[in-house]
Design a protein around this motif. Structure first.
Motif, short mmCIF file in Angstrom:
data_model
loop_
_atom_site.label_atom_id
_atom_site.label_comp_id
_atom_site.label_asym_id
_atom_site.label_seq_id
_atom_site.Cartn_x
_atom_site.Cartn_y
_atom_site.Cartn_z
N MET A 1 2.72 -8.51 8.07
CA MET A 1 1.32 -8.64 8.78
C MET A 1 1.73 -9.87 10.18
N SER A 2 1.22 -9.40 11.12
CA SER A 2 1.34 -10.41 12.42
C SER A 2 0.68 -11.67 12.08
N ALA A 3 1.28 -12.66 12.79
CA ALA A 3 0.63 -13.90 12.79
C ALA A 3 -0.70 -14.06 13.34
N ALA A 4 -1.66 -15.01 12.65
CA ALA A 4 -3.01 -15.17 12.92
C ALA A 4 -3.08 -15.66 14.23
N PRO A 5 -4.22 -15.31 14.92
CA PRO A 5 -4.09 -15.57 16.49
C PRO A 5 -4.99 -16.93 16.41
N PHE A 6 -5.38 -17.50 15.27
CA PHE A 6 -6.06 -18.79 15.49
C PHE A 6 -5.67 -19.46 14.03
N ASP A 7 -5.78 -20.67 13.89
CA ASP A 7 -5.24 -21.40 12.84
C ASP A 7 -6.79 -21.72 12.00
N ARG A 8 -7.82 -22.01 12.81
CA ARG A 8 -8.91 -22.53 12.22
C ARG A 8 -10.33 -21.86 12.82
N LEU A 9 -11.11 -21.25 11.87
CA LEU A 9 -12.18 -20.48 12.34
C LEU A 9 -13.34 -21.38 11.81
N LEU A 10 -14.35 -21.45 12.62
CA LEU A 10 -15.62 -21.95 12.19
C LEU A 10 -16.75 -20.79 12.59
N VAL A 11 -17.27 -20.85 11.21
CA VAL A 11 -18.58 -19.68 11.00
C VAL A 11 -19.62 -20.53 11.08
N ILE A 12 -20.71 -20.39 11.91
CA ILE A 12 -21.82 -21.12 11.97
C ILE A 12 -23.03 -20.00 11.46
N GLY A 13 -23.39 -20.18 10.46
CA GLY A 13 -24.19 -19.33 9.72
C GLY A 13 -23.79 -18.50 8.61
N ALA A 14 -23.49 -18.83 7.64
CA ALA A 14 -22.81 -18.25 6.32
C ALA A 14 -23.55 -17.31 5.71
N GLY A 15 -24.34 -16.47 6.33
CA GLY A 15 -25.19 -15.30 5.73
C GLY A 15 -24.29 -13.92 5.40
N LEU A 16 -24.99 -12.84 5.58
CA LEU A 16 -24.45 -11.92 5.42
C LEU A 16 -23.23 -11.42 6.47
N LEU A 17 -23.20 -11.64 7.46
CA LEU A 17 -22.65 -11.11 8.65
C LEU A 17 -21.50 -12.27 8.72
N GLY A 18 -21.91 -13.51 8.72
CA GLY A 18 -20.83 -14.61 8.66
C GLY A 18 -20.00 -14.75 7.67
N THR A 19 -20.69 -14.51 6.37
CA THR A 19 -19.60 -14.56 5.27
C THR A 19 -18.67 -13.22 5.39
N SER A 20 -19.47 -12.16 5.77
CA SER A 20 -18.50 -10.85 5.86
C SER A 20 -17.15 -11.02 6.81
N VAL A 21 -17.43 -11.88 8.15
CA VAL A 21 -16.48 -12.29 9.07
C VAL A 21 -15.47 -12.96 8.30
N VAL A 25 -11.46 -12.05 7.78
CA VAL A 25 -10.59 -12.72 8.14
C VAL A 25 -9.43 -13.07 7.21
N ARG A 26 -10.06 -13.75 5.82
CA ARG A 26 -9.30 -13.91 5.00
C ARG A 26 -8.29 -12.69 4.26
N ARG A 27 -8.96 -11.54 4.31
CA ARG A 27 -8.35 -10.44 3.97
C ARG A 27 -6.99 -10.27 4.86
N ARG A 28 -7.35 -10.30 6.24
CA ARG A 28 -6.34 -9.92 7.26
C ARG A 28 -5.21 -10.99 7.37
N GLY A 158 -9.07 -7.63 13.95
CA GLY A 158 -8.73 -8.49 12.75
C GLY A 158 -9.84 -8.10 11.46
N CYS A 159 -10.83 -7.83 11.76
CA CYS A 159 -12.02 -7.57 10.83
C CYS A 159 -11.95 -5.90 10.62
N GLY A 160 -11.04 -5.13 11.21
CA GLY A 160 -11.06 -3.87 10.92
C GLY A 160 -11.78 -3.22 11.94
N ALA A 161 -12.45 -3.76 12.79
CA ALA A 161 -13.40 -3.07 13.76
C ALA A 161 -12.68 -2.34 15.08
#
Length: 277
Positions: A1-21, A25-28, A158-161
């Motif tokens: 598994m390659s190193a993460a490109p960021f250490d801290r991710l902020l998701v503004i709006g934790a609905g369907l799409l935000g939570t899926s992101v 990310v947690r999976r990857r 990283g999200c598989g897209a």
């Protein structure tokens, strides 16, 4: 598994799409610290921290706007003021307006993003880590620096897209036809059927109605701002659809079988051009 490109991710709006992101990310990259900010700070996986919208911005390497598009401007002003130089992207389905608002806010690190994925039901309870797998994810870089573009691209991949580079104008014209018009037609269709059919009749509905109106459950809080932001491109397509429906009604009144066959021929040919998911 390659190193993460960021250490801290902020998701503004934790609905369907935000939570899926967040889930993707947690999976990857399991070690990335995930923070959610929302109108209501409701703790749920996969986020390590949950903050209300009025909390100070936390430290982050990349922020993802996953709120309705009419809420972008205020958040962009905050991000430009409180986190200058930090990369910002989004998952909204219009791109011209966000880029204009980013410039107005002085947010020079905004990279437009739009995954062509979603669901008929909103909310984090319907989120999935696999929602974006093998789906197109548009990126519109605007004037953002390469460092911000690289983070937005890494997030999408990283999200598989699979990333599709575009410009805001081309993106909005594309999604007006392949996303916004289907939503409009499905909503009109379901409203018309609901007026014509009682509960007993609806109870007999099979796959045709259910398949063609699945997205009619989409929340107005998300779609009305999208329609408004892309109205100049969506309205002509809605009118073209109405013309075809009027022509079909005229053909039925005239018992014009050839006109009906022509419509179905065009529809069948167009449907066959869709690639498999």
């Amino acid at each position: 598994m390659s190193a993460a490109p960021f250490d801290r991710l902020l998701v503004i709006g934790a609905g369907l799409l935000g939570t899926s992101v967040g889930l993707a990310v947690r999976r990857r990259w399991p070690g990335v610290h995930l923070t959610a900010m929302d109108v209501t700070a409701r703790a749920h996986p996969p986020f390590d921290a949950h903050l209300g919208a009025d909390a100070p911005l936390p430290v982050f390497d990349l922020a993802v706007l996953a709120v309705p598009v009419d809420a972008y401007a205020a958040w962009m002003r905050r991000l430009a003021r409180e986190a200058p130089g930090r990369a910002v992207t989004d998952v909204g389905s219009v791109k011209r307006r966000p880029h204009v608002e980013a410039v107005a806010a002085g947010l020079t690190t905004f990279v437009g993003g739009h995954p062509m994925a979603g669901g008929s039901r909103p909310g984090p309870d319907h989120a999935s880590a696999s929602l974006f797998d093998r789906r197109p994810w548009f990126l519109t870089r605007g004037d953002a620096p390469e460092s911000a573009v690289a983070l937005a691209r890494a997030l999408a991949e990283g999200c598989g897209a699979r990333v599709v580079d575009s410009d805001p104008e081309t993106h909005d014209a594309t999604v007006a036809a392949i996303s916004h018009l289907p939503q409009a037609v499905a909503s009109v269709l379901m409203a018309t059927v609901a007026d014509a059919a009682d509960d007993a009749a609806l109870g007999a509905a099979a796959g045709g109605l259910r398949d063609s109106t699945r997205i009619a459950e989409g929340p107005v809080s998300m779609w009305q701002p999208v329609f408004a932001a892309n109205a100049d491109l969506l309205a002509p397509l809605v009118r073209a659809t109405a013309i075809r429906l009027h022509a079909l009604a005229d053909a039925l009144d005239a018992a014009d079988a050839e006109a009906v066959r022509t419509l179905f021929g065009a529809a069948n040919a167009g449907r066959r051009r869709l690639p498999p998911l």
